[in-house]
Design a protein around this motif. Structure first.
Motif: not given
Lengths: 101, 489
Positions: B93, B97, B111, B245
């Protein structure tokens, strides 16, 4: 009258029930958040009453963890409420309705 | 009665992967504050390095079987298996991203840091052998996910997804905590092994209402986390609203970790109550897959369709919990989790790649004519759809086979029949994707952006693993079987 374990459990159950009712019926986000806090505090009462009953410490430790987690959740919840209010000028749960079938 | 707490080297070693990940996450947080706004790509690579080092540390612990921290935390092959799956999913992921969040204008370091802390919570859940550590791990997993869902804070549906996820998540945590308090009240301990010991020596008092309350609250609490019907309402909204994602991450890693904790709690602490809860779980499994599949049929958004499909897959996995007592029941859950993780990450990565200036790539109509626009992507998508349906030679086929076989062995033939009918229903909407890709003319003729190397690598790993699991299921199943040897003993 002596206050026994049962009394504490009933108090916790009533608090938990009120929390669920508040969570379902209230439309203001802050009140909904408070209802969740009420539920977590009912859990705390349960743990401390049981810990007292068993003469142990581990139940009290658990309630400390739950207090911490409740604080984290309140922080996250208020942050989300603020972002929501900025974009929509409302903190009514029913206004959050763009995502559906 | 105060037990003395003692910490030794073995405690430290057991927690080594988590400590490494935590230290990395904290260091990256500090770096993020000091670095310039333009330099966030580096943080994405740093988090990959952190996951990779953690993965290696996890591998070095293979073969260890002991509990640490006075029975709060265990290191065994089951935990390692789940941790490896979670770390791989997290790496995929993160790889998918960077370009995506940059294009959306939300490039920032936190993030990745939030993903790292969420993974930390999942790893603790996989190893937790005390209801306290299960609960704390669960919250550590969930709270960063609330933020990640609402990460695109200028998009209304992202915030709305975060709101719904948070409310439902907080509610289910409270329900679960209330259940834990009653387990503590009945048994006087929160340690999973001691709870099992209590029920083994004291016997199960069928007339005790607290036990039924515990089972109901646990099923509800965990049911919310794995999105089982009737606790699934939040799931499609959250999966649709979240950045793609993150949807991929939540539909696989969060689900795997929740199932791991669910399994460990039931298999280790409450096997004595199996007879009481198996029928409930069987009904729940049947409802979950049926409703998930039927509602998925009617969706026009591909992302939302995948959300309902992931609800249906949670239903299939629940079969394995019903068949807990059969020798391969738990192993089939682990096998399905790994096959499902890769097959489910893939379509989300393709959604990310389909994103153009004028379309989000999330609707089913965006798939029209993909066979002509991007033949390679369409072919890969078809493999994922095969796997999600459960067709050979992909991982979904042996996954379903082992699960259904375990259900038959535990005399739940009706559940197997329901599951087979559901597989047929799901084939309808998975093949619809194939039909749109190859039999329709493209509606959107925009040129697709050239995918970045990390995204492509992630996609190839997903498709490679999906095929590999399908071609050599035996090896993965053996690994899954070995990893559950000590779970129930």
């Amino acid at each position: 009258m002596e206050i026994t374990l049962t009394h504490y459990l009933i108090l916790a159950a009533v608090m938990f029930g009120l929390g669920i009712i508040g969570f379902i019926t209230r439309r203001n986000m802050v009140t909904v958040l408070m209802s969740v806090e009420l539920m977590l505090n009912a859990v705390n009462i349960n743990f401390i009453a049981f810990a007292r009953h068993f003469q142990q410490l581990s139940g009290q430790v658990m309630s400390l963890f739950i207090i911490t987690i409740a604080a984290c959740e309140a922080a996250v919840g208020l942050a989300i409420i603020i972002v929501l209010f900025r974009s929509r000028r409302s903190i009514n749960v029913d206004d959050a309705n763009i995502l559906k079938y | 009665m105060i037990e003395k707490l003692q910490f030794g080297m073995s405690d430290f070693v057991a927690l080594l992967p988590e400590i490494i990940l935590c230290v990395f996450a904290l260091l990256i947080t500090v770096y993020d504050f000091m670095s310039k706004r333009t330099n966030k790509a580096l943080i994405s690579y740093m988090s990959q390095v952190a996951f990779f080092v953690t993965l290696i540390a996890t591998f070095t612990l293979i073969g260890n079987n002991y509990t640490a921290y006075s029975g709060m935390f265990v290191i065994d092959t089951f935990a390692i298996f789940i941790k490896v799956v979670i770390l791989l999913v997290a790496m995929i992921s993160v790889a998918a991203s960077h370009r995506f969040i940059t294009d959306e204008g939300y490039e920032s370091g936190e993030y990745y840091i939030l993903i790292m802390f969420s993974v930390l919570g999942m790893m603790i859940m996989a190893s937790a052998t005390d209801l306290i550590s299960v609960f704390v791990g669960l919250e550590l997993m969930a709270i960063p996910c609330y933020f990640l869902t609402g990460f695109f804070k200028k998009q209304n549906r992202s915030i709305e997804g975060a709101l719904k996820y948070f409310l439902m998540g907080a509610f289910s945590s409270a329900v679960l905590a209330y259940g834990i308090s009653f387990v503590y009240g009945v048994t006087g301990t929160t340690n999973l092994h001691k709870i099992a010991e209590f029920f083994a020596t004291q016997g199960v008092d069928i007339n005790n209402p607290a036990l039924y309350l515990v089972l109901t609250l646990f099923v509800a609490g965990f049911g919310f986390k794995i999105a089982a019907v009737p606790f699934h309402m939040w799931c499609p909204d959250v999966y649709e609203g979240a950045p793609t994602p993150i949807t991929a991450f939540m539909s696989t890693a969060v689900k795997a970790a929740s199932f791991a904790a669910f399994l460990r709690v039931y298999a280790t602490a409450l096997p004595a109550l199996h007879i009481n809860w198996a029928p409930t779980l069987a009904v729940l499994a049947a409802l979950t897959m049926t409703i998930g599949n039927i509602v998925a049929l009617t969706q026009s958004s591909f992302k939302r369709m995948l959300a309902y499909s992931s609800i249906a897959h949670a239903g299939y996995i629940l079969i394995g919990l019903v068949a807990l007592k059969v020798s391969d029941g738990v192993a089939s859950v682990l096998f399905y989790l790994i096959a499902y993780a890769f097959a489910n990450m893939g379509p989300f990565i393709i959604i990310i790649l389909l994103r153009t200036k004028n379309s989000s790539g999330e609707m089913l109509t965006d798939l029209h004519g993909l066979g002509k626009r991007a033949p390679l992507l369409a072919g890969i998508m078809l493999i994922f759809m095969f796997s999600l349906t459960g067709l050979p030679p992909t991982g979904g086929f042996p996954g379903k086979y082992y699960l259904f076989y375990a259900a038959v062995q535990s005399n739940y033939v009706w559940l197997t029949v329901v599951a087979c009918i559901n597989t047929a229903i799901s084939a309808f909407y998975y093949f619809k994707v194939g039909m749109y890709m190859y039999m329709h003319e493209p509606r959107n003729t925009e040129e697709l952006e050239k995918p970045s190397t990390p995204v492509l690598t992630a996609l190839y790993i997903c498709v490679g693993m999906t095929l590999l699991i399908g071609i050599m299921p035996h090896r993965f199943f053996e690994a899954a079987k070995q990893s559950i040897m000590l779970l129930t003993s």
